[in-house]
Motif scaffolding. Sequence first.
Motif, PDB file in Angstrom:
ATOM      1  N   ASP A  29       0.845  -1.212   0.000  1.00 45.60           N
ATOM      2  CA  ASP A  29       0.000   0.000   0.000  1.00 45.60           C
ATOM      3  C   ASP A  29       0.872   1.250   0.000  1.00 45.60           C
ATOM      4  O   ASP A  29       0.632   2.207  -0.748  1.00 45.60           O
ATOM      5  CB  ASP A  29      -0.865   0.062   1.271  1.00 45.60           C
ATOM      6  CG  ASP A  29      -1.990  -0.950   1.257  1.00 45.60           C
ATOM      7  OD1 ASP A  29      -2.282  -1.491   0.180  1.00 45.60           O
ATOM      8  OD2 ASP A  29      -2.562  -1.195   2.344  1.00 45.60           O
ATOM      9  N   ILE A  30       1.884   1.240   0.868  1.00 47.83           N
ATOM     10  CA  ILE A  30       2.774   2.406   0.977  1.00 47.83           C
ATOM     11  C   ILE A  30       3.586   2.552  -0.307  1.00 47.83           C
ATOM     12  O   ILE A  30       3.743   3.654  -0.842  1.00 47.83           O
ATOM     13  CB  ILE A  30       3.707   2.254   2.205  1.00 47.83           C
ATOM     14  CG1 ILE A  30       2.881   2.125   3.487  1.00 47.83           C
ATOM     15  CG2 ILE A  30       4.668   3.432   2.298  1.00 47.83           C
ATOM     16  CD1 ILE A  30       3.695   1.730   4.717  1.00 47.83           C
ATOM     17  N   ALA A  64       1.208  -0.091   9.782  1.00 52.69           N
ATOM     18  CA  ALA A  64       2.524   0.083   9.160  1.00 52.69           C
ATOM     19  C   ALA A  64       2.576   1.472   8.543  1.00 52.69           C
ATOM     20  O   ALA A  64       1.720   1.838   7.728  1.00 52.69           O
ATOM     21  CB  ALA A  64       2.749  -0.982   8.091  1.00 52.69           C
ATOM     22  N   VAL A  65       3.562   2.267   8.952  1.00 47.10           N
ATOM     23  CA  VAL A  65       3.615   3.666   8.513  1.00 47.10           C
ATOM     24  C   VAL A  65       4.804   3.947   7.599  1.00 47.10           C
ATOM     25  O   VAL A  65       4.888   5.020   7.001  1.00 47.10           O
ATOM     26  CB  VAL A  65       3.632   4.633   9.719  1.00 47.10           C
ATOM     27  CG1 VAL A  65       2.328   4.533  10.495  1.00 47.10           C
ATOM     28  CG2 VAL A  65       4.817   4.358  10.646  1.00 47.10           C
ATOM     29  N   GLY A  66       5.711   2.982   7.482  1.00 49.23           N
ATOM     30  CA  GLY A  66       6.852   3.180   6.589  1.00 49.23           C
ATOM     31  C   GLY A  66       7.730   1.949   6.592  1.00 49.23           C
ATOM     32  O   GLY A  66       7.560   1.057   7.428  1.00 49.23           O
ATOM     33  N   LEU A  82      12.917   3.172   0.474  1.00 47.78           N
ATOM     34  CA  LEU A  82      12.500   3.696   1.777  1.00 47.78           C
ATOM     35  C   LEU A  82      11.290   4.574   1.508  1.00 47.78           C
ATOM     36  O   LEU A  82      11.321   5.407   0.586  1.00 47.78           O
ATOM     37  CB  LEU A  82      13.633   4.513   2.393  1.00 47.78           C
ATOM     38  CG  LEU A  82      13.407   5.159   3.763  1.00 47.78           C
ATOM     39  CD1 LEU A  82      14.744   5.320   4.475  1.00 47.78           C
ATOM     40  CD2 LEU A  82      12.749   6.508   3.685  1.00 47.78           C
ATOM     41  N   ALA A  83      10.215   4.370   2.237  1.00 47.88           N
ATOM     42  CA  ALA A  83       9.027   5.217   2.025  1.00 47.88           C
ATOM     43  C   ALA A  83       8.204   5.288   3.297  1.00 47.88           C
ATOM     44  O   ALA A  83       8.232   4.390   4.136  1.00 47.88           O
ATOM     45  CB  ALA A  83       8.167   4.670   0.879  1.00 47.88           C
ATOM     46  N   VAL A  84       7.454   6.382   3.387  1.00 48.20           N
ATOM     47  CA  VAL A  84       6.574   6.644   4.529  1.00 48.20           C
ATOM     48  C   VAL A  84       5.163   6.854   3.979  1.00 48.20           C
ATOM     49  O   VAL A  84       4.980   7.457   2.909  1.00 48.20           O
ATOM     50  CB  VAL A  84       7.060   7.903   5.300  1.00 48.20           C
ATOM     51  CG1 VAL A  84       6.037   8.360   6.330  1.00 48.20           C
ATOM     52  CG2 VAL A  84       8.408   7.620   5.959  1.00 48.20           C
ATOM     53  N   ARG A  85       4.177   6.364   4.701  1.00 50.00           N
ATOM     54  CA  ARG A  85       2.775   6.511   4.300  1.00 50.00           C
ATOM     55  C   ARG A  85       2.487   7.983   4.019  1.00 50.00           C
ATOM     56  O   ARG A  85       2.880   8.851   4.811  1.00 50.00           O
ATOM     57  CB  ARG A  85       1.881   5.973   5.428  1.00 50.00           C
ATOM     58  CG  ARG A  85       0.568   5.469   4.976  1.00 50.00           C
ATOM     59  CD  ARG A  85      -0.184   4.841   6.125  1.00 50.00           C
ATOM     60  NE  ARG A  85       0.043   3.418   6.267  1.00 50.00           N
ATOM     61  CZ  ARG A  85      -0.559   2.468   5.533  1.00 50.00           C
ATOM     62  NH1 ARG A  85      -1.430   2.802   4.602  1.00 50.00           N
ATOM     63  NH2 ARG A  85      -0.298   1.189   5.743  1.00 50.00           N
TER      64      ARG A  85
END
Length: 164
Positions: A29-30, A64-66, A82-85
């Motif tokens: 999703d992120i 899960a936020v990242g 590397l990613a953040v919501r």
Amino acid sequence: MAQSVEHAQSEPTLEIVLMSRTHVDEVLDIERESFANPWRRRDFEYALDRSNGFAIVAHQSALAVGYAIGFFVRGEFHLASLAVRRGLRQRGLGAALLSRVIEVARERGARVVTLEVRMSNASAISLYEKAGFSRIAIREDYYSHPPEDALVMMKTLRDNPWGP
Ligand SMILES: CC(C)(COP(=O)(O)OP(=O)(O)OC[C@H]1O[C@@H](n2cnc3c(N)ncnc32)[C@H](O)[C@@H]1OP(=O)(O)O)[C@@H](O)C(=O)NCCC(=O)NCCS
């Protein structure tokens, strides 16, 4: 659950854990909201199955936020993603994930951490520079969808990373 995180008065506790296959749905999703050319499920599963892979997920209130994922190759840790919501950016989560990546890379004996980033990705470049990464090269036409050059960045983890 996501709503209570976004509207909380104080930030919920951040927990960073090793990524496993059970996290992949949320990570996808992120990933899909973060990149024009996202990794697919099998790309994450392949990385998780590799003995030299290393991946972490950040959780707040069970959401899960990242995440961050990469590979150890000899004396190098290569940060692949590397990613953040999206709704939770600019709250320090990217910096927290990157800091954990650097800490683990150092603990496991890596001499350097390397990565590629789109030349236009000013937020990520700023994040990496604040964490001590330098610009070391440009890879022309590295990305597709849309086509773009990559900036190669590196952080050294030892005084003399190329020495014995
Ligand atoms: C890049 C990304 C991971 C940053 O995550 P984040 O949680 O928003 O970052 P943080 O809140 O920890 O910010 C740390 C630093 O990053 C930089 N930064 C983050 N967002 C920024 C923005 N919108 N504009 C400029 N700088 C930004 C700043 O230097 C910031 O430090 P500051 O808070 O002192 O200003 C996030 O924007 C993201 O997921 N982007 C999409 C995926 C991506 O591009 N990943 C990188 C692939 S190489």
